[in-house]
Structure formats: C-alpha cells, structure tokens
Design a protein around this motif. Sequence first.
Motif, PDB file in Angstrom:
ATOM      1  N   LYS A 141       0.812  -1.213   0.000  1.00 31.37           N
ATOM      2  CA  LYS A 141       0.000   0.000   0.000  1.00 31.37           C
ATOM      3  C   LYS A 141       0.849   1.268   0.000  1.00 31.37           C
ATOM      4  O   LYS A 141       0.564   2.217  -0.739  1.00 31.37           O
ATOM      5  N   THR A 142       1.882   1.289   0.839  1.00 28.06           N
ATOM      6  CA  THR A 142       2.669   2.503   1.028  1.00 28.06           C
ATOM      7  C   THR A 142       4.152   2.181   0.943  1.00 28.06           C
ATOM      8  O   THR A 142       4.621   1.219   1.555  1.00 28.06           O
ATOM      9  N   VAL A 143       4.876   2.988   0.182  1.00 28.98           N
ATOM     10  CA  VAL A 143       6.328   2.857   0.071  1.00 28.98           C
ATOM     11  C   VAL A 143       6.947   4.192   0.462  1.00 28.98           C
ATOM     12  O   VAL A 143       6.545   5.246  -0.053  1.00 28.98           O
ATOM     13  N   VAL A 144       7.899   4.146   1.389  1.00 28.82           N
ATOM     14  CA  VAL A 144       8.582   5.374   1.808  1.00 28.82           C
ATOM     15  C   VAL A 144      10.085   5.182   1.670  1.00 28.82           C
ATOM     16  O   VAL A 144      10.633   4.142   1.997  1.00 28.82           O
ATOM     17  N   ARG A 145      10.747   6.210   1.168  1.00 29.97           N
ATOM     18  CA  ARG A 145      12.188   6.171   1.010  1.00 29.97           C
ATOM     19  C   ARG A 145      12.867   6.657   2.286  1.00 29.97           C
ATOM     20  O   ARG A 145      12.591   7.758   2.768  1.00 29.97           O
ATOM     21  N   ILE A 146      13.748   5.813   2.808  1.00 29.32           N
ATOM     22  CA  ILE A 146      14.543   6.192   3.972  1.00 29.32           C
ATOM     23  C   ILE A 146      15.843   6.850   3.510  1.00 29.32           C
ATOM     24  O   ILE A 146      16.306   7.838   4.083  1.00 29.32           O
ATOM     25  N   THR A 147      16.449   6.271   2.497  1.00 26.75           N
ATOM     26  CA  THR A 147      17.636   6.836   1.876  1.00 26.75           C
ATOM     27  C   THR A 147      17.350   6.989   0.383  1.00 26.75           C
ATOM     28  O   THR A 147      16.268   6.651  -0.096  1.00 26.75           O
ATOM     29  N   GLN A 148      18.328   7.441  -0.339  1.00 27.73           N
ATOM     30  CA  GLN A 148      18.156   7.585  -1.779  1.00 27.73           C
ATOM     31  C   GLN A 148      17.836   6.248  -2.433  1.00 27.73           C
ATOM     32  O   GLN A 148      17.093   6.181  -3.411  1.00 27.73           O
ATOM     33  N   ASP A 149      18.389   5.148  -1.871  1.00 30.72           N
ATOM     34  CA  ASP A 149      18.247   3.831  -2.502  1.00 30.72           C
ATOM     35  C   ASP A 149      17.428   2.826  -1.694  1.00 30.72           C
ATOM     36  O   ASP A 149      17.043   1.785  -2.239  1.00 30.72           O
ATOM     37  N   LEU A 150      17.180   3.071  -0.428  1.00 32.19           N
ATOM     38  CA  LEU A 150      16.487   2.108   0.431  1.00 32.19           C
ATOM     39  C   LEU A 150      15.072   2.585   0.755  1.00 32.19           C
ATOM     40  O   LEU A 150      14.888   3.687   1.277  1.00 32.19           O
ATOM     41  N   SER A 151      14.088   1.733   0.434  1.00 29.82           N
ATOM     42  CA  SER A 151      12.684   2.048   0.697  1.00 29.82           C
ATOM     43  C   SER A 151      12.050   0.963   1.550  1.00 29.82           C
ATOM     44  O   SER A 151      12.361  -0.224   1.389  1.00 29.82           O
ATOM     45  N   LEU A 152      11.160   1.356   2.447  1.00 26.84           N
ATOM     46  CA  LEU A 152      10.375   0.432   3.257  1.00 26.84           C
ATOM     47  C   LEU A 152       8.978   0.316   2.659  1.00 26.84           C
ATOM     48  O   LEU A 152       8.404   1.301   2.190  1.00 26.84           O
ATOM     49  N   ILE A 153       8.434  -0.910   2.703  1.00 31.87           N
ATOM     50  CA  ILE A 153       7.130  -1.185   2.113  1.00 31.87           C
ATOM     51  C   ILE A 153       6.162  -1.609   3.213  1.00 31.87           C
ATOM     52  O   ILE A 153       6.482  -2.483   4.032  1.00 31.87           O
ATOM     53  N   PHE A 154       4.962  -1.021   3.222  1.00 32.65           N
ATOM     54  CA  PHE A 154       3.929  -1.340   4.199  1.00 32.65           C
ATOM     55  C   PHE A 154       2.705  -1.878   3.459  1.00 32.65           C
ATOM     56  O   PHE A 154       2.348  -1.409   2.379  1.00 32.65           O
ATOM     57  N   ASN A 155       2.051  -2.887   4.075  1.00 31.21           N
ATOM     58  CA  ASN A 155       0.906  -3.526   3.434  1.00 31.21           C
ATOM     59  C   ASN A 155      -0.387  -2.767   3.708  1.00 31.21           C
ATOM     60  O   ASN A 155      -0.375  -1.651   4.249  1.00 31.21           O
ATOM     61  N   MET A 156      -1.515  -3.373   3.364  1.00 30.77           N
ATOM     62  CA  MET A 156      -2.806  -2.702   3.510  1.00 30.77           C
ATOM     63  C   MET A 156      -3.165  -2.429   4.962  1.00 30.77           C
ATOM     64  O   MET A 156      -3.997  -1.572   5.250  1.00 30.77           O
ATOM     65  N   GLN A 157      -2.556  -3.176   5.889  1.00 26.89           N
ATOM     66  CA  GLN A 157      -2.770  -2.947   7.324  1.00 26.89           C
ATOM     67  C   GLN A 157      -1.735  -1.988   7.898  1.00 26.89           C
ATOM     68  O   GLN A 157      -1.655  -1.797   9.114  1.00 26.89           O
ATOM     69  N   ASN A 158      -0.907  -1.397   7.019  1.00 27.75           N
ATOM     70  CA  ASN A 158       0.147  -0.459   7.416  1.00 27.75           C
ATOM     71  C   ASN A 158       1.229  -1.115   8.258  1.00 27.75           C
ATOM     72  O   ASN A 158       1.885  -0.451   9.072  1.00 27.75           O
ATOM     73  N   VAL A 159       1.418  -2.432   8.089  1.00 31.83           N
ATOM     74  CA  VAL A 159       2.481  -3.167   8.775  1.00 31.83           C
ATOM     75  C   VAL A 159       3.627  -3.371   7.788  1.00 31.83           C
ATOM     76  O   VAL A 159       3.404  -3.671   6.608  1.00 31.83           O
ATOM     77  N   LEU A 160       4.840  -3.210   8.261  1.00 31.29           N
ATOM     78  CA  LEU A 160       6.010  -3.413   7.415  1.00 31.29           C
ATOM     79  C   LEU A 160       5.956  -4.789   6.767  1.00 31.29           C
ATOM     80  O   LEU A 160       5.846  -5.808   7.455  1.00 31.29           O
ATOM     81  N   SER A 161       6.047  -4.832   5.442  1.00 31.78           N
ATOM     82  CA  SER A 161       5.945  -6.107   4.734  1.00 31.78           C
ATOM     83  C   SER A 161       7.146  -6.380   3.843  1.00 31.78           C
ATOM     84  O   SER A 161       7.243  -7.475   3.271  1.00 31.78           O
ATOM     85  N   GLY A 162       8.059  -5.434   3.715  1.00 33.61           N
ATOM     86  CA  GLY A 162       9.232  -5.668   2.894  1.00 33.61           C
ATOM     87  C   GLY A 162      10.057  -4.415   2.733  1.00 33.61           C
ATOM     88  O   GLY A 162       9.769  -3.359   3.305  1.00 33.61           O
ATOM     89  N   TRP A 163      11.100  -4.552   1.951  1.00 33.66           N
ATOM     90  CA  TRP A 163      11.964  -3.410   1.648  1.00 33.66           C
ATOM     91  C   TRP A 163      12.639  -3.633   0.305  1.00 33.66           C
ATOM     92  O   TRP A 163      12.758  -4.752  -0.172  1.00 33.66           O
TER      93      TRP A 163
END
Length: 254
Positions: A141-163
């Motif tokens: 559902k949501t992807v946020v960039r922490i660094t220029q190259d590293l992003s965290l991915i959150f699912n529909m429940q807003n729980v971290l699901s990958g990177w």
Amino acid sequence: MSKFFLAPDVQIELIPCAAPFGDAKLTVASNGSLAATGRILTQANGTIATLVSETIGSEHWFTEESEFFRFDQSRQLHSAILVVPDENAQFDGLIPRPEEGYFSLRLSPDVEFFTVPVRSYRSFDPVRRELHCFTKNDTAKTVVRITQDLSLIFNMQNVLSGWVLSSPLESIAESFQGEKDPEPVDDHTYRVYADFFEIFSDNESLAFDYENELMVEKLLEVIDSRRIFEVKGQLRRRLLEGSLGDLRSRYLER
C-alpha cells in the motif's frame, strides 16, 4: 498520516525529512548478506553489539531472529540493519511509487524491546537493478524512502511487509563502515551476482536434497574465474572471490 507498524504490535510514526535519513550499504558474504543505514555506518568501530548497548528497539532473541530497528533515547531512528533472506521467490504484486520526499521513523512511547520478523524471501533483479526482500505476495500500500536507494514497504494494514534496495551493487561495502566500490557497475557484473544469489540459496539446497557440496560445485562452475575477472570493481571482485573461496573451503576441501 495513518498509524504504521514495524510489527503488528509495534507502532511507529513516519517523519517527513527534507533529505535522506542517511546512506545505505550492502554487505554480501557466504555467511549471509545484510543491508544497513543510519549512524551504524558512520560510528567509529561500530558493531551490532555497540549498537544494541547504546540504543533501544528490536534485536535477535534467543529463539527468534529479528531485523534491527534501533532508536535513540528520543525514540528517533538511529540505525537499521536488514537481513537478506536465503530463499528466492518471485513477487507477483504491484509496488506503488514511493511517497514524495524522504522519511525517518519515530518509535511509539509504549514499546521499547521487541522483534521485527525477518523477511522470508528475496528477489534480486539484475535488469531493474533491485534487491527486494518480502514476506509474502500481499498487496503493498505505502512505500517510503529512507535513503536515496532504500525504501520500506507497508501492506494494507500499514504493517512493514518488505523493503527494496535500488542499485544494490553500487551500495556494496566490505563492512558497515567500509567504503563503497567507486567503479561503475555494468550489466555483466549484475548478471554474475544474480547467478550467485540464484544458486547459493535455500532453493538450490533443497533441489540438491540438502547436499550443499553439489550446490557449491554448481556455483563454482557457473561463476568461473573468467566471469569473476570481468566483474567491474576491485572491491566487488574481491568480495565475490572471498565468498566463493569460503564456500569451497567449507564444503569441498574438508
């Protein structure tokens, strides 16, 4: 912004930043690969042990592995160390474009010591030049960039699901504090590392009925000295040679 979670019971706040939280580095070795960001990259002689002693947050427990999300005393993100899993899988879902700008994390005051599940699968894509680590093929559902190259991915429940680590071979270093290889990366180098991740995996181990000697023999046959010689970057070449040498010693020269 909605509530977000590192694990179902570990709430965080996403903090917009004007600039990247920091750099990101990838260490690749025969005993496992890690991606890291934050002050662990710049601390003199920083180690996981010193990180744990100086911060709060997630860490391995006796019976359970964990990603390392560590926070300072004001509960701002200090460092993150993410485990690259050993099993390959294809991610079939869609990953939305990252949110605009960069983000850091703030830990909820209600939690202090916890674990964040390590991702189950990895996908190393030499064409897109991405390393994607995830738990299952659920909707992102949501992807946020922490660094220029590293992003965290959150699912529909807003729980971290990958990177996702973009340009992973450009981020390779020998250690968290080590320098990156300055030489540009070509397609050949990405294909060689893609073969390394494809063959040196739980998938191939299972295919060989856990006779890892056969897996390593295949790996050394596919990534021979000629292909290693053509890898761009002295550091990338040396780290790959070291990993292959360690595997040869461990499984074939006993």
